[in-house]
Structure formats: C-alpha cells, structure tokens
Design an enzyme around this catalytic site. Structure first.
Site, PDB file in Angstrom:
ATOM      1  N   PRO A 125      37.088  76.409 -71.583  1.00 49.99           N
ATOM      2  CA  PRO A 125      37.965  76.406 -70.405  1.00 49.99           C
ATOM      3  C   PRO A 125      39.323  77.013 -70.759  1.00 49.99           C
ATOM      4  O   PRO A 125      39.686  77.120 -71.932  1.00 49.99           O
ATOM      5  CB  PRO A 125      38.115  74.914 -70.069  1.00 49.99           C
ATOM      6  CG  PRO A 125      37.189  74.181 -70.989  1.00 49.99           C
ATOM      7  CD  PRO A 125      36.934  75.068 -72.147  1.00 49.99           C
ATOM      8  N   GLU A 165      32.998  88.034 -63.466  1.00 50.36           N
ATOM      9  CA  GLU A 165      33.692  88.157 -62.186  1.00 50.36           C
ATOM     10  C   GLU A 165      35.161  88.345 -62.514  1.00 50.36           C
ATOM     11  O   GLU A 165      35.778  87.496 -63.155  1.00 50.36           O
ATOM     12  CB  GLU A 165      33.499  86.923 -61.317  1.00 50.36           C
ATOM     13  CG  GLU A 165      34.138  87.104 -59.950  1.00 50.36           C
ATOM     14  CD  GLU A 165      34.394  85.800 -59.240  1.00 50.36           C
ATOM     15  OE1 GLU A 165      35.586  85.479 -59.040  1.00 50.36           O
ATOM     16  OE2 GLU A 165      33.427  85.103 -58.914  1.00 50.36           O
TER      17      GLU A 165
END
Length: 532
Positions: free
Chosen positions: A200, A272
C-alpha cells in the site's frame, strides 16, 4: 512477520460454510493491532491524519531482504492454494464480501482517519470492495474451468485450454482509494490461484492491513496474502524484482518506471494510470441532472479520483444555463472534517498535495483563467482542505488543460458542435474515463467515438466503474490491461493449450507420397474452412 491470529481484538465464530467470521459484537481492531499484521522490522514510519495532522500510529517498514522473504513465503503457500478447487477459493471471497458489509463502520473509520475523505466517499470503497469480491466469487470457477476448442481435425484432434496461476502477484496501490483497490486487485488474483504481496501507499497503510485482517477472517490460508510497507521508491523495486506479475495503480510517470522494470524481467504487468477525464453536456441534456451529476463526479473524494472529470465541455446553446445550475450545486457542497454523514467533501491527502493543486490553479489564473467558485485553501477546516473550485477562460498554455490536477478543480470550456466536443475530449494523451450528458441513444453513439476505456452516459463515473462484469481500464497513457470483467481475473493466469491427436497423424500416412498428402490436406482444409 507477525503470525496469523484471529482478527485483532475480535472474537471468532464459525459460519455455516465452515469459515471463520466475526461475531456481531466483536471489538474493533486498533491501529496498533493492524500495524502488527505487516511484514517488517525496519524503520518506524509515523502515519498522520489529513484531518488535523495528528499522528494515528506507527508502522514498521520492510527491512532489507524482508520483501524477498515475504515473496518466498507466499510462493510456498501458493503451491498448495493452486491445488485447491476454485469453488473452495471462491468461498473465501464470498465470506470476505459479507464481512466487509458487516464491519462497514469500522472500515469507514479507518479509511477516513488516514485519507481525510468524507464518510460518503469512504462508503464507495466499502461497497465496491464487497461487490467486487462477490462478483468474482460467482464467476471465477466458470472462468477458470478447462475450455474445449475446435481442433485441427474434428473428432481426431481434441484441444483444451487450461488456466494456470502466475504464481506470486505484487499489488502496488495508491493512497486515494486504499481499501477497495487493495481488495479489488488482490481478490481476483487470489481466486485465480495466486498468492499476493501487497504494497500500500506509505501514507495509507492501515486500510490495506484492514483488507488483510478481513481476508484472514474469511478463511484465507497463511502466507497467501502479505503486506509490506515503506516508500514506493524503496519497496516497489524490491517487490517488482521478486514477483511473477505486477498490478500497479498510480501515476503515469511512475507506471512507466514500474513497466520498464517488469519488462526487464519479462514478467506481466497491468496498470491503471492517470486521467484527464472529459465531461460533455449537449443541448438535449437534462440540465439540472447534468449539473448535479457533474458536481458529484468532479468533487468526489475531493477530486482525488482517477476517473473523475476535470474538463467540462458544454455546448454554447446551454452554456449559461448549465454554468448557473452547476455553480449552484457546487455552492451547496458541504466541506468538513470528521466522521459525520453530513459532509460531502473532506480533505486532500496532505499539505504537500494541496500545494501541488494550488500551483496548478495559480498557473492557470496567472495565464488568464477566471475563478467562478472556490479558488482557495480552507485552513480553518484543516491543513489539507481546499474549496471546490470552478474555472473558465482557461488558456491552452495552462498546465491544468492537459496535466492531471487530481484535486477539487474543474474547468468549463464552451463548444459549438458535438463533433468539436468529441475532438476536444480526445485531444489528450490520457484516456481513462468520460461522461456524456444527452439522450441515451445519442449518448451511446457518441460514447463509442470517445477514446477512453470507460464512458458513462448521464452519470459521471460510477455506472461504468461499478459494472464489475465489464472491463475497466485506460487507453493511451492511462494504462495497460484491465481490472473487472473476465480480463480482471484471467490476466493473473497463464493460458495453456493441450491438444490430443487421435488415430491419424497430421502428416503423410505410411506409404503416402508428400504430394498426395498435400493435395488431400488442401482439399480437407477447404472443406473444414466452411464450418470454422
């Protein structure tokens, strides 16, 4: 690495399906307990809340060698997981989907605390993660089953397509949607039979750790999902150098760096990346609905949304009506800190990001743009708050015309025709999402002409984003590969073709001349081509 336990601070019971679940009155996991789930014994990293800059807690970064060690543990667990039936793997995702909804408020608190977003924006993460997990729990067994294909010669050639997991998938996620992007990228990889090692963003580690907590509660075996923490420039390369496939969400600039490193190892890569998304309003649009929808989409998550519109192209016939209605909607956006449902928009992720947004705005105004609404920080609310801002008369030389702002700033541009609107929408190196406001039939036709991976008609972004059975991703410099849909799972697999030839070989038979075989093979090919 901390050994797996029942969810931090929670009591466990057994669900009818045999998997662990959380008791309804389970105590909430603290930030300290979540931090203990990370793989790492390296330097301490303090995490602060964007709401007020106060510390939330301390996590440990991965020390030298710990990323590679985590991948090795994942690799060992993955071999057993790959042999587990797809329906058994899917049951874990189904339980995860339910747990996410059951623990909604706890997840919202964690996401809000480390992102500063409004509670309604945080709810998008909860719902999306649950829907994604449920979708793939339903579809994964079918997508992964062996598929028969037409062979060289019917009956004589039996050809089967098999799907094998890649191995260990590295999942690198950003700070703007730190819960759902970890979940929605990891779960299809897991259901395809892989293990995942998740990195993360270092500003939002707790949301990723919350996903890990819930996966464990849902019955995911030890070692299959691990979280490594630390700055992307330090931990990211170590992860890419060790895994078998990389799923990355972030900026186009960083995406290029990750892609080059993955290419150097000849491993798969899906990404993305950035968006400079257009929103088009045509004369036959429902103007009040378009104004309200545009305001929701442009300022969702304080504009820190890769699929959110940053460019509004309005037909000159309705420009005045739309602008007036849009500004009215923007004036009603409630900006506030805290966990109340009353706020519509929260904080930016950090003062540093606020400064970047301010620089984009200052550049545009300095070159002649006019501010119609907002245009200033809100230090009275907190260090990262910025007013919803609307610009017009933005010159082509301004940075925000083509570069992603990623904040609560949108510009309105007039157009004379729908062809001009389409041309200007496509005049970008990015192509992630688009929004068209017109009649449904006209919107479908115009949408097909826009160079973007997803197009929403009479919606800003949520309709296409939440259609989980359809692919979502970017054209041009907005990404490679797709999440959602069949491709969102199958990209985590290797396709293998196994063909079994029966009776006759695909070659001259014993005693047959090459010429006779060639003539026979040519005639047979012509006949078979009629039926292929």
């Amino acid at each position: 690495m901390t050994s797996r336990t029942t969810a931090p601070g929670a009591t466990a019971s057994t669900s009818p399906a045999g998997g662990p679940t959380t008791a309804p009155d389970a105590p909430r996991a603290s930030f300290e307990q979540l931090a203990s789930l990370a793989t790492g014994t390296g330097p301490a990293l303090e995490v602060t809340s964007p709401f007020d800059g106060q510390p939330l807690g301390v996590v440990r970064q991965a020390a030298e060698g710990e990323v590679a060690a985590a991948v090795q543990r994942a690799r060992e667990a993955q071999m057993r997981w790959a042999a587990t039936p797809a329906r058994t793997r899917a049951a874990v995702a189904r339980r995860f989907a339910k747990l996410v909804l059951d623990r909604r408020d706890e997840i919202l608190d964690v996401v809000q605390a480390e992102t500063g977003k409004s509670r309604l924006a945080a709810l998008e993460e909860v719902v999306d993660a649950s829907m994604t997990a449920s979708h793939y729990a339903h579809t994964a067994p079918g997508l992964l089953r062996p598929r028969r294909h037409v062979g060289t010669f019917p009956l004589l050639t039996q050809t089967t397509e098999l799907r094998h997991p890649k191995g260990v998938v590295g999942v690198i996620t950003p700070w703007n949607y730190p819960f759902t992007l970890v979940a929605s990228d990891s779960i299809p990889a897991l259901l395809a039979g892989n293990a995942v090692v998740i990195k993360p963003d270092h500003q939002t580690p707790y949301s990723g750790l919350m996903v890990l907590d819930l996966l464990w509660q849902a019955g995911l075996p030890d070692g299959l999902a691990q979280v490594v923490l630390g700055p992307g420039a330090v931990v990211g390369p170590q992860l890419v150098d060790a895994v078998d496939f990389v799923m990355f969400t972030g900026s186009t600039a960083t995406g290029r760096v990750v892609a080059q490193r993955a290419a150097g190892r000849l491993i798969g890569f899906s990404a993305e990346l950035g968006g400079k998304n257009p929103l088009i309003v045509l004369p036959d649009a429902n103007i009040p609905a378009a104004a309200a929808g545009a305001a929701r989409a442009c300022f969702a998550n304080a504009g820190q949304l890769c699929v959110g519109p940053e460019r509004i192209y309005v037909h000159e016939a309705v420009r005045s009506r739309f602008t007036e209605a849009f500004l009215d909607e923007v004036s009603r956006i409630r900006v506030a800190p805290g966990t109340s449902w009353d706020a519509d928009m929260g904080s930016l992720i950090s003062p540093a990001h606020l400064a970047r947004v301010q620089a984009h705005l200052d550049d545009a105004v300095g070159k002649g743009a006019r501010i119609l609404a907002g245009g200033a920080a809100r230090p009275d609310l907190g260090p990262g708050f910025f007013a919803p801002t609307v610009l017009t008369d933005v010159p082509e030389t301004a940075d925000l015309v083509r570069s992603e702002t990623f904040g609560p700033v949108v510009a309105i541009y007039p157009v004379r025709t729908e062809d001009e609107a389409i041309a200007r929408a496509n005049d970008s190196t990015l192509g992630l999402n688009a929004s068209v406001w017109t009649t449904p039939s006209r919107g479908r036709a115009l949408g097909s002409r826009i160079e973007a991976g997803t197009v929403n008609v009479n919606e800003g972004y949520a309709a296409a984003w939440a259609s989980h059975s359809a692919p979502m991703g970017g054209w041009k410099e907005s990404g490679l590969g797709r999440r959602h849909g069949a491709e969102g799972l199958l990209k985590y697999t290797e396709a293998q073709t196994v063909s079994v030839q029966h009776a006759l070989p695909i070659a001259p038979w014993t005693g047959m001349s090459n010429e006779r075989f060639a003539n026979l093979f040519t005639r047979a090919t012509g006949i078979l081509n009629r039926f292929r």
